[in-house]
Structures are given as structure tokens and as C-alpha cells.
Design a protein around this motif. Structure first.
Motif, PDB file in Angstrom:
ATOM      1  N   LEU A   1       5.196   1.202 -39.159  1.00  0.00           N
ATOM      2  CA  LEU A   1       4.238   1.433 -38.077  1.00  0.00           C
ATOM      3  C   LEU A   1       3.420   2.684 -38.362  1.00  0.00           C
ATOM      4  CD1 LEU A   1       6.445   0.614 -34.956  1.00  0.00           C
ATOM      5  CD2 LEU A   1       4.945  -0.894 -36.290  1.00  0.00           C
ATOM      6  N   ASN A   2       2.116   2.541 -38.245  1.00  0.00           N
ATOM      7  CA  ASN A   2       1.198   3.629 -38.560  1.00  0.00           C
ATOM      8  C   ASN A   2       0.030   3.669 -37.577  1.00  0.00           C
ATOM      9  OD1 ASN A   2       2.274   4.388 -41.387  1.00  0.00           O
ATOM     10  ND2 ASN A   2       1.886   2.197 -41.581  1.00  0.00           N
ATOM     11  N   PHE A   3      -0.537   4.843 -37.448  1.00  0.00           N
ATOM     12  CA  PHE A   3      -1.839   5.014 -36.801  1.00  0.00           C
ATOM     13  C   PHE A   3      -2.835   5.117 -37.948  1.00  0.00           C
ATOM     14  CE2 PHE A   3      -5.501   7.251 -35.438  1.00  0.00           C
ATOM     15  CZ  PHE A   3      -5.592   7.241 -34.057  1.00  0.00           C
ATOM     16  N   ALA A   4      -3.803   4.230 -37.987  1.00  0.00           N
ATOM     17  CA  ALA A   4      -4.802   4.285 -39.058  1.00  0.00           C
ATOM     18  C   ALA A   4      -6.150   3.812 -38.540  1.00  0.00           C
ATOM     19  CB  ALA A   4      -4.376   3.434 -40.252  1.00  0.00           C
ATOM     20  N   SER A   5      -7.202   4.423 -39.054  1.00  0.00           N
ATOM     21  CA  SER A   5      -8.564   4.024 -38.710  1.00  0.00           C
ATOM     22  C   SER A   5      -9.441   4.177 -39.939  1.00  0.00           C
ATOM     23  CB  SER A   5      -9.125   4.878 -37.573  1.00  0.00           C
ATOM     24  OG  SER A   5     -10.490   4.570 -37.322  1.00  0.00           O
ATOM     25  N   ALA A   6     -10.284   3.194 -40.179  1.00  0.00           N
ATOM     26  CA  ALA A   6     -11.271   3.329 -41.244  1.00  0.00           C
ATOM     27  C   ALA A   6     -12.296   4.373 -40.823  1.00  0.00           C
ATOM     28  CB  ALA A   6     -11.955   1.988 -41.505  1.00  0.00           C
ATOM     29  N   ALA A   7     -12.735   5.178 -41.777  1.00  0.00           N
ATOM     30  CA  ALA A   7     -13.736   6.199 -41.477  1.00  0.00           C
ATOM     31  C   ALA A   7     -15.026   5.568 -40.998  1.00  0.00           C
ATOM     32  CB  ALA A   7     -13.983   7.068 -42.708  1.00  0.00           C
TER      33      ALA A   7
ATOM     34  N   LYS B   1     -20.872   1.607 -34.424  1.00  0.00           N
ATOM     35  CA  LYS B   1     -21.068   2.558 -33.334  1.00  0.00           C
ATOM     36  C   LYS B   1     -20.516   2.026 -32.013  1.00  0.00           C
ATOM     37  CE  LYS B   1     -25.168   4.713 -35.380  1.00  0.00           C
ATOM     38  NZ  LYS B   1     -26.645   4.913 -35.273  1.00  0.00           N
ATOM     39  N   GLU B   2     -20.503   0.715 -31.851  1.00  0.00           N
ATOM     40  CA  GLU B   2     -20.003   0.131 -30.603  1.00  0.00           C
ATOM     41  C   GLU B   2     -18.487   0.072 -30.577  1.00  0.00           C
ATOM     42  OE1 GLU B   2     -19.908  -4.318 -28.755  1.00  0.00           O
ATOM     43  OE2 GLU B   2     -21.888  -3.481 -29.143  1.00  0.00           O
ATOM     44  N   ARG B   3     -17.858  -0.333 -31.678  1.00  0.00           N
ATOM     45  CA  ARG B   3     -16.430  -0.613 -31.656  1.00  0.00           C
ATOM     46  C   ARG B   3     -15.542   0.575 -32.011  1.00  0.00           C
ATOM     47  NH1 ARG B   3     -14.322  -3.649 -28.457  1.00  0.00           N
ATOM     48  NH2 ARG B   3     -12.419  -3.684 -29.738  1.00  0.00           N
ATOM     49  N   ARG B   4     -15.958   1.412 -32.929  1.00  0.00           N
ATOM     50  CA  ARG B   4     -15.039   2.459 -33.394  1.00  0.00           C
ATOM     51  C   ARG B   4     -14.649   3.429 -32.268  1.00  0.00           C
ATOM     52  NH1 ARG B   4     -15.999   6.712 -37.081  1.00  0.00           N
ATOM     53  NH2 ARG B   4     -18.141   5.943 -37.340  1.00  0.00           N
ATOM     54  N   PRO B   5     -15.582   3.904 -31.427  1.00  0.00           N
ATOM     55  CA  PRO B   5     -15.160   4.788 -30.329  1.00  0.00           C
ATOM     56  C   PRO B   5     -14.220   4.092 -29.344  1.00  0.00           C
ATOM     57  CG  PRO B   5     -17.528   4.961 -30.719  1.00  0.00           C
ATOM     58  CD  PRO B   5     -17.048   3.786 -31.507  1.00  0.00           C
ATOM     59  N   VAL B   6     -14.491   2.824 -29.044  1.00  0.00           N
ATOM     60  CA  VAL B   6     -13.630   2.077 -28.116  1.00  0.00           C
ATOM     61  C   VAL B   6     -12.215   1.974 -28.676  1.00  0.00           C
ATOM     62  CG1 VAL B   6     -13.221  -0.191 -27.073  1.00  0.00           C
ATOM     63  CG2 VAL B   6     -15.528   0.766 -27.115  1.00  0.00           C
ATOM     64  N   ASN B   7     -12.102   1.610 -29.932  1.00  0.00           N
ATOM     65  CA  ASN B   7     -10.792   1.450 -30.542  1.00  0.00           C
ATOM     66  C   ASN B   7     -10.053   2.783 -30.663  1.00  0.00           C
ATOM     67  OD1 ASN B   7     -11.224  -1.293 -30.816  1.00  0.00           O
ATOM     68  ND2 ASN B   7     -11.983  -1.136 -32.913  1.00  0.00           N
ATOM     69  N   LEU B   8     -10.783   3.859 -30.979  1.00  0.00           N
ATOM     70  CA  LEU B   8     -10.146   5.167 -31.094  1.00  0.00           C
ATOM     71  C   LEU B   8      -9.596   5.647 -29.755  1.00  0.00           C
ATOM     72  CD1 LEU B   8     -12.515   7.051 -33.565  1.00  0.00           C
ATOM     73  CD2 LEU B   8     -10.115   6.455 -33.937  1.00  0.00           C
ATOM     74  N   ARG B   9     -10.287   5.335 -28.662  1.00  0.00           N
ATOM     75  CA  ARG B   9      -9.759   5.704 -27.344  1.00  0.00           C
ATOM     76  C   ARG B   9      -8.431   5.009 -27.089  1.00  0.00           C
ATOM     77  NH1 ARG B   9     -15.281   5.897 -25.546  1.00  0.00           N
ATOM     78  NH2 ARG B   9     -15.253   3.707 -24.916  1.00  0.00           N
ATOM     79  N   MET B  10      -8.368   3.706 -27.382  1.00  0.00           N
ATOM     80  CA  MET B  10      -7.128   2.965 -27.174  1.00  0.00           C
ATOM     81  C   MET B  10      -6.037   3.465 -28.109  1.00  0.00           C
ATOM     82  SD  MET B  10      -5.492   0.705 -25.463  1.00  0.00           S
ATOM     83  CE  MET B  10      -6.717  -0.322 -24.628  1.00  0.00           C
TER      84      MET B  10
ATOM     85  N   GLY C   1      -5.168   8.656 -40.958  1.00  0.00           N
ATOM     86  CA  GLY C   1      -4.136   8.397 -39.953  1.00  0.00           C
ATOM     87  C   GLY C   1      -2.809   8.998 -40.353  1.00  0.00           C
ATOM     88  N   TRP C   2      -1.735   8.496 -39.754  1.00  0.00           N
ATOM     89  CA  TRP C   2      -0.400   9.032 -40.014  1.00  0.00           C
ATOM     90  C   TRP C   2       0.636   7.948 -39.711  1.00  0.00           C
ATOM     91  CZ3 TRP C   2      -3.854  11.129 -36.490  1.00  0.00           C
ATOM     92  CH2 TRP C   2      -3.685  10.739 -35.150  1.00  0.00           C
ATOM     93  N   GLY C   3       1.830   8.140 -40.245  1.00  0.00           N
ATOM     94  CA  GLY C   3       2.927   7.217 -39.993  1.00  0.00           C
ATOM     95  C   GLY C   3       3.759   7.676 -38.799  1.00  0.00           C
ATOM     96  N   TYR C   4       4.411   6.711 -38.131  1.00  0.00           N
ATOM     97  CA  TYR C   4       5.258   7.030 -36.988  1.00  0.00           C
ATOM     98  C   TYR C   4       6.729   7.199 -37.364  1.00  0.00           C
ATOM     99  CZ  TYR C   4       1.426   6.073 -33.759  1.00  0.00           C
ATOM    100  OH  TYR C   4       0.251   6.137 -33.068  1.00  0.00           O
ATOM    101  N   GLY C   5       7.053   6.965 -38.627  1.00  0.00           N
ATOM    102  CA  GLY C   5       8.452   7.050 -39.024  1.00  0.00           C
ATOM    103  C   GLY C   5       9.287   5.945 -38.420  1.00  0.00           C
ATOM    104  N   GLN C   6       8.642   4.835 -38.087  1.00  0.00           N
ATOM    105  CA  GLN C   6       9.317   3.697 -37.481  1.00  0.00           C
ATOM    106  C   GLN C   6       8.979   2.415 -38.230  1.00  0.00           C
ATOM    107  OE1 GLN C   6       7.905   3.873 -33.328  1.00  0.00           O
ATOM    108  NE2 GLN C   6       9.996   4.362 -32.727  1.00  0.00           N
ATOM    109  N   ARG C   7       9.824   1.402 -38.045  1.00  0.00           N
ATOM    110  CA  ARG C   7       9.532   0.064 -38.519  1.00  0.00           C
ATOM    111  C   ARG C   7       9.720  -0.909 -37.363  1.00  0.00           C
ATOM    112  NH1 ARG C   7      12.769   0.267 -44.260  1.00  0.00           N
ATOM    113  NH2 ARG C   7      11.268   1.606 -45.336  1.00  0.00           N
TER     114      ARG C   7
END
Length: 338
Positions: free
Chosen positions: A217-223, A283-292, A47-53
Motif C-alpha cells: 500500500l502506497n500513496f503515489a501521484s504522477a507529477a 488541471k481538472e483531475r489532479r487537484p480533486v484526486n490530491l484532496r481525496m 509519494g510514500w509507502g504505508y508499511g502495509q500490505r
């Protein structure tokens, strides 16, 4: 409990806690964005950081403003959300740059409340409209998904289902012509909403009900959401920008999905830590969460833009969305996980 977990003990995972060790067939990690359980299990994130708090606190609101309504103001440095709780309290999430966040946390209570009310209740200057025609003619809705949203493309897996559902709902609701006729006046009107028209103000904050603290604040996802006898849920699996308040919804969706998978496995006599069983949850949750997550990342950049044409286009698009019930319904249900 300070936990380090994840060592596979054959028939179970061994979790070290203050009082000793606990062995379980499955460890569910719900211990936050910095999850020690996830790290101990060797599950990596990207993921990456947003440079915000975000400055987070619980506040007391005025009695007349004690309603079950969530408020959000989009400010130049980030959104400020006021979310109702109970007994006249609300939670605030104020996203801004790190320097401003630190300053807000160091203010005394009276100064902070005054600054909060100023930002919440000040209508501010009107957003100027660009000169020229208010809106160009709208193109007809496509009969099929655009190539960029095809499942074989990069964006297809993220947004294809949402666009497809929206297009289907619109097509079934009314002819394209009547839809366009409805959208254009509403969207044109949206460009004027930031003018002199009055709007309902959020409640005033009258006191603090907790201390303030700031979080990066960050965008992060477990592989992957699962490992040897370990499953990640909520912020341990993914973090998202708080601008739409979707973090809790995604976490609840994780728990419901994992519970359903484990219930099915138990009824089938499977080991609850079986990798094949747990992979169904991933397989059920990771694609759903990545879309959001992807959608909110786009919104973050859109609402963080300050050029006048972008502001006008953003406000116009939001009002157009509000004016088309079928599309609005699709977006709302998707946000609620329905």
C-alpha cells in the motif's frame, strides 16, 4: 498485452505490443500502479509507502448475509473491508503489516476463513472512555475559513473547498445554537457505542471464490497526468489507501473527465493528442484526486492510532458527523464525486 509505449511518432504515439506496433493519436494508460506505459512515457511519480500490505480476494458469504451493504472493521494493524459483488460473493481488502499479510496468504482455506470470520464477527473489548467531562463546549462555527485553510496556505488547496461547502451547508440548514445542541448529545453517546450495546454483524464467509494475493500500500501521484500523446487514468495516475474504497471512484472520475475533454476537443476539430487540450484534464483531475488522497492519508493515521483518548475522539467525531445531516451529505457527495 505487455506494452512499452510513449515514443512520439509525430502524428501519433507508437505502442509496442506482442503482435507488433500500433500508432495512435493518443494513448490512455490504464495499466495500474506499476504502469509500464507511464514509465515508458517518462512521467514521474512522487509519494510514500504505508508499511502495509493488503490481502485481497473474492469470498462466498452466507445466504442470509447476502445484502448490498459494505462492511469495514478498523483493527489495530489496519482496516478490513468486505465489499458486496454479485451472486453471494464479496471482495475483501484486509490491510495489515507485511508479516501478517504473508502469514494470511500462506494459510490453507479453512484456516483463513476461520481467521476472517473471527475478525469480522468478534465484537472485541469495549473501548474505554477517558475520565472527566464527556465533551468540552463546542466553539461557534467560523464566519470564514480558518487561516490554515485559506487558498494561500499549504492545506487550503486540498481541503478548503470541502470545509467551505460544509460550513455553508450547516449555516443554511439551522442556527449554530441548535446545531451545537444536536451534536453534543450525539457525540457524547458515541463514546458509549463501543460498550455493551449490540450492533449488526457482517455476514459470515463460507468459502473462497478466488486465490489470495497481497499488494503493498502506497500513496503515489504522477507529477502530471499527461505527456506527449499520453494520458494517465486510475492507478496509473494515482494510488490511494483502500480504507474508504475510493480508488475505483477516482478512476471513474478520471475517465469521465478525460472523455469530456476529448469530446470537446473533437467537436472543436483539435488533435486529441494536443498538449493544450490534455492539460485541461490534468488541471481538472489532479487537484480533486490530491484532496481525496490527502484526506484519506489523514484518516489512515487517525484510525491507525491506538491511544485511548485518540480512539474516543475518533469515535465521537464519527458519530457527531453521522448526527448532522447537512455535513454528512456534503462528505458523502464529495466521496461519490458528485
Amino acid at each position: 498485452v505487455g506494452a512499452g509505449a510513449g515514443a512520439d511518432g509525430g502524428d501519433g504515439s507508437v505502442v509496442e505490443v506482442e503482435r507488433g506496433e500500433v500508432t495512435a493519436r493518443l494513448v490512455v494508460a490504464a495499466d495500474g500502479a506499476q504502469s509500464p506505459t507511464r514509465k515508458a512515457a517518462g512521467l514521474h511519480t512522487w509519494g510514500w509507502g504505508y508499511g502495509q500490505r493488503a490481502v485481497v480476494a473474492t469470498v462466498q458469504v452466507s445466504e442470509e448475509g447476502n445484502t448490498p451493504t459494505a462492511w469495514q472493521r478498523f483493527l489495530p494493524k489496519g482496516p478490513l473491508a468486505l465489499l458486496p459483488l454479485f451472486d453471494g460473493t464479496s471482495s475483501i481488502v484486509w490491510s495489515t503489516d507485511p508479516r501478517t499479510a504473508d502469514k494470511l496468504c500462506k494459510m490453507d482455506e479453512e484456516e483463513f476463513i476461520a481467521e476472517l470470520n473471527k475478525v469480522l464477527c468478534d465484537q472485541g473489548p469495549a473501548t474505554p472512555k477517558p475520565s472527566g467531562p464527556s465533551l468540552p463546549p463546542l466553539p461557534p462555527l467560523p464566519a470564514a475559513l480558518p487561516k490554515s485553510l485559506h487558498p494561500s496556505s499549504l492545506l487550503g488547496p486540498l481541503f478548503g473547498p470541502v470545509v467551505s461547502a460544509a460550513a455553508s451547508g450547516l449555516a443554511a440548514a439551522s442556527p449554530v445554537k441548535s446545531l451545537v445542541e444536536k451534536v453534543i448529545p450525539a457525540a457524547t453517546e458515541a463514546a458509549e457505542l463501543t460498550g455493551d450495546r449490540p450492533f449488526t454483524l457482517p455476514p459470515r464467509v463460507v468459502g473462497m471464490a478466488s486465490r489470495r494475493f497481497a499488494i503493498d500500500l502506497n500513496f503515489a501521484s504522477a507529477a502530471t497526468y499527461t505527456g506527449p500523446r499520453v494520458a494517465l487514468v486510475g492507478d496509473a495516475a494515482h494510488t490511494i489507501h483502500p480504507m474508504a474504497g475510493q480508488g475505483l471512484n477516482l478512476g471513474i472520475g478520471d475517465v469521465m473527465s478525460l472523455a469530456a475533454v476529448l469530446d470537446e476537443g473533437a467537436k472543436s476539430g483539435l488533435d486529441l493528442g494536443d498538449p493544450g487540450l490534455l492539460s485541461r484534464y490534468d488541471k481538472e483531475r489532479r487537484p480533486v484526486n490530491l484532496r481525496m488522497q490527502g484526506g484519506l492519508d489523514i484518516l489512515h493515521h487517525l484510525f491507525g492510532s491506538t491511544p485511548t483518548p485518540m480512539l474516543w475522539a475518533r469515535n465521537t467525531g464519527m458519530a457527531a458527523l453521522n448526527a448532522v445531516p447537512p455535513l454528512k451529505s456534503v462528505v458523502t457527495k464529495y466521496a461519490m464525486g458528485l
